[in-house]
Design a protein around this motif. Sequence first.
Motif, PDB file in Angstrom:
ATOM      1  N   UNK A 144       0.822  -1.206   0.000  1.00 27.50           N
ATOM      2  CA  UNK A 144       0.000   0.000   0.000  1.00 27.50           C
ATOM      3  C   UNK A 144       0.860   1.261   0.000  1.00 27.50           C
ATOM      4  N   UNK A 145       1.936   1.246   0.779  1.00 27.48           N
ATOM      5  CA  UNK A 145       2.809   2.415   0.839  1.00 27.48           C
ATOM      6  C   UNK A 145       3.524   2.660  -0.487  1.00 27.48           C
ATOM      7  N   UNK A 146       3.815   1.590  -1.230  1.00 26.37           N
ATOM      8  CA  UNK A 146       4.503   1.751  -2.517  1.00 26.37           C
ATOM      9  C   UNK A 146       3.639   2.488  -3.531  1.00 26.37           C
ATOM     10  N   UNK A 147       2.307   2.464  -3.332  1.00 25.59           N
ATOM     11  CA  UNK A 147       1.402   3.156  -4.248  1.00 25.59           C
ATOM     12  C   UNK A 147       1.482   4.665  -4.065  1.00 25.59           C
ATOM     13  N   UNK A 188       8.681  -1.308  -3.084  1.00 22.77           N
ATOM     14  CA  UNK A 188       8.118  -2.622  -3.400  1.00 22.77           C
ATOM     15  C   UNK A 188       9.198  -3.696  -3.272  1.00 22.77           C
ATOM     16  N   UNK A 189       8.816  -4.945  -2.977  1.00 18.57           N
ATOM     17  CA  UNK A 189       9.818  -6.014  -2.839  1.00 18.57           C
ATOM     18  C   UNK A 189      10.406  -6.435  -4.175  1.00 18.57           C
ATOM     19  N   UNK A 190      11.579  -7.060  -4.134  1.00 17.95           N
ATOM     20  CA  UNK A 190      12.138  -7.737  -5.300  1.00 17.95           C
ATOM     21  C   UNK A 190      11.440  -9.092  -5.374  1.00 17.95           C
ATOM     22  N   UNK A 191      10.479  -9.211  -6.271  1.00 13.99           N
ATOM     23  CA  UNK A 191       9.597 -10.372  -6.283  1.00 13.99           C
ATOM     24  C   UNK A 191      10.336 -11.667  -6.567  1.00 13.99           C
ATOM     25  N   UNK A 192      11.257 -11.634  -7.537  1.00 16.63           N
ATOM     26  CA  UNK A 192      11.973 -12.864  -7.887  1.00 16.63           C
ATOM     27  C   UNK A 192      12.789 -13.382  -6.712  1.00 16.63           C
TER      28      UNK A 192
END
Length: 260
Positions: free
Chosen positions: A197-200, A207-211
């Motif tokens: 939510x904060x990244x928006x 945001x996290x590094x998804x990989x």
Amino acid sequence: MEWSRGLLGFAAGLLISVITAPVGVSGAVFLLPVQVSVLGVPSPAVTPTNLLYNVVAGPGALLRYWRAGQLGGPLTRLLIAGTVPGVVIGAVIRVYAVPGPRIFRLLIAVMLLPLGLWLWLRTVRPAPPHTCRQPSPRATTSLALAVGVAGGIYGIGGGSLLGPILVGRGAPVATVAPAALASTFVTSIVGAATYALLSVVTTGDVAPNWLLGLSCGAGGLLGGYLGARLQPHLPETALRLLLGTLATAIGALYAVQTLR
């Protein structure tokens, strides 16, 4: 190159969680310096990436503890009641106040080094039974709140702090480990959602590094299950010494990083 980092993250998550899951530590506190120094995850994205690791890795150990009938109970509820609001507070502090990692490393070193050595001493030379009083429910929840704030700021699993304190105060590892891992899992879900939510509404690497988060978590999922399955075969003394060793190692690691 990105996939090679993912494979390295999987191996790191697997190895760390096999060692830490038997004593209720998710392994995120060891994974944090690996992500920063080896895998190159920027700040503050490393915090939600570590929380994502906890979310993916957590069900492995929890499933095993649930099958063994060790999951649940009042301690789990007390820890979750404290860590969940704490992680939201910590996430907001991390994004908007950005505390220096040097101060955090120093605090972790100052807390865990003597705590690990104390737990070792308590195991080798146990105190009389009447002197071992477990914390009250209010004290346990307050401790969990403080740990939740730290987890929200830095993405560490609360078991690395909660475990040595509760076990050192007389609680059995078999009770503390599943409760600590359950609180870490629930708290990490809330923390990861808060960062999303904060990244928006915030610029920067929030945001996290998804990989990396998913690959480290996949390793932790397998390793956590194996580690939890190993726990019943280890005597209480060995588990307490392992927890004391982990606490001392974490404290020493962060002390070295602080002095650099």
